[in-house]
Design a protein around this motif. Sequence first.
Motif, PDB file in Angstrom:
ATOM      1  N   TRP A  87      -5.723  -4.982  25.402  1.00 12.11           N
ATOM      2  CA  TRP A  87      -6.749  -5.178  24.872  1.00 12.11           C
ATOM      3  C   TRP A  87      -7.292  -5.891  25.824  1.00 12.11           C
ATOM      4  O   TRP A  87      -7.113  -6.834  26.463  1.00 12.11           O
ATOM      5  N   LYS A  89     -11.462  -7.856  25.076  1.00 11.72           N
ATOM      6  CA  LYS A  89     -12.084  -8.582  23.760  1.00 11.72           C
ATOM      7  C   LYS A  89     -13.107  -8.272  23.157  1.00 11.72           C
ATOM      8  O   LYS A  89     -13.414  -8.609  21.812  1.00 11.72           O
ATOM      9  N   SER A 114      -3.918   3.153  17.564  1.00 11.17           N
ATOM     10  CA  SER A 114      -4.328   1.955  18.262  1.00 11.17           C
ATOM     11  C   SER A 114      -6.130   2.314  17.854  1.00 11.17           C
ATOM     12  O   SER A 114      -6.108   3.343  17.622  1.00 11.17           O
ATOM     13  N   ASP A 115      -6.757   1.280  18.574  1.00 11.73           N
ATOM     14  CA  ASP A 115      -8.110   1.647  18.267  1.00 11.73           C
ATOM     15  C   ASP A 115      -8.531   2.167  19.912  1.00 11.73           C
ATOM     16  O   ASP A 115      -9.805   2.188  19.907  1.00 11.73           O
ATOM     17  N   THR A 131      -9.381   9.006  17.936  1.00 12.98           N
ATOM     18  CA  THR A 131      -8.916   7.920  18.127  1.00 12.98           C
ATOM     19  C   THR A 131      -7.236   8.098  18.217  1.00 12.98           C
ATOM     20  O   THR A 131      -5.973   9.016  17.268  1.00 12.98           O
ATOM     21  N   PRO A 151      -7.975  -1.617  24.029  1.00 17.42           N
ATOM     22  CA  PRO A 151      -8.396  -1.186  22.517  1.00 17.42           C
ATOM     23  C   PRO A 151      -8.689  -2.742  22.649  1.00 17.42           C
ATOM     24  O   PRO A 151      -8.699  -3.685  23.545  1.00 17.42           O
ATOM     25  N   VAL A 152      -9.027  -3.350  20.957  1.00 18.87           N
ATOM     26  CA  VAL A 152      -9.616  -4.310  20.640  1.00 18.87           C
ATOM     27  C   VAL A 152      -9.089  -5.063  19.604  1.00 18.87           C
ATOM     28  O   VAL A 152      -8.834  -6.089  19.337  1.00 18.87           O
ATOM     29  N   GLU A 153      -8.952  -4.392  18.583  1.00 19.81           N
ATOM     30  CA  GLU A 153      -8.380  -4.843  17.060  1.00 19.81           C
ATOM     31  C   GLU A 153      -6.810  -4.488  17.504  1.00 19.81           C
ATOM     32  O   GLU A 153      -6.170  -5.495  16.741  1.00 19.81           O
ATOM     33  N   THR A 154      -6.366  -4.043  18.564  1.00 21.83           N
ATOM     34  CA  THR A 154      -4.260  -3.901  19.191  1.00 21.83           C
ATOM     35  C   THR A 154      -4.733  -4.551  20.031  1.00 21.83           C
ATOM     36  O   THR A 154      -5.121  -4.185  21.090  1.00 21.83           O
ATOM     37  N   ARG A 155      -2.984  -4.258  20.035  1.00 21.95           N
ATOM     38  CA  ARG A 155      -2.521  -5.693  21.323  1.00 21.95           C
ATOM     39  C   ARG A 155      -2.458  -4.253  22.905  1.00 21.95           C
ATOM     40  O   ARG A 155      -2.794  -5.366  23.919  1.00 21.95           O
TER      41      ARG A 155
END
Length: 176
Positions: A87, A89, A114-115, A131, A151-155
């Motif tokens: 991920w 930021k 994932s995003d 996606t 990804p930003v929201e998922t790890r």
Amino acid sequence: HDGLIDEKTVEQVFMVLFGWHFPWTYYANTNYSTHQTQEDDVPQFTHGFMRDGTNNSKLTSIPLEIVKPFGLGFTDMYRAKANLVGWEKAPRTHPPHTDDDMPHFVILYYVNDSDGDTVIYLPDGDSVSITPKKGRILAFDGSLKHASSSPVETRYRAVININIKAHIPRSVIGLE
């Protein structure tokens, strides 16, 4: 393609790739051959299953399960590898690329939700974003530039990237 791989196999693939014994290798970029991470890219971890008819892994049965619904096998693939990106930021789309200069098809299998979208750049200048959804398969013409995204929201974002030889009819992988 959603639902081509049965849920039991989807879970098994996930458990193997994120188990203690799965060997990931650090790679400095998502598509450059340099050992320094490029300013417009990010590092990733990879696992090479096979390339050019050479089996490089004890786990090549994983990409074989992914191409099985298309009636494809080992000799139809010329490269299969897993990619893992961590991920960030802020949203970041990695550099557009093709996997190879020779004609081929790409089959991407999404290992987790994932995003970190895949962006495919169309010849008319438009782009399409897909996606990642656990168990989803994306198939497209390998001559199209594409890019992964962090990804930003998922790890993390994990995919299995399989390059299919161009002698396979487009209809076999759902392109017509």
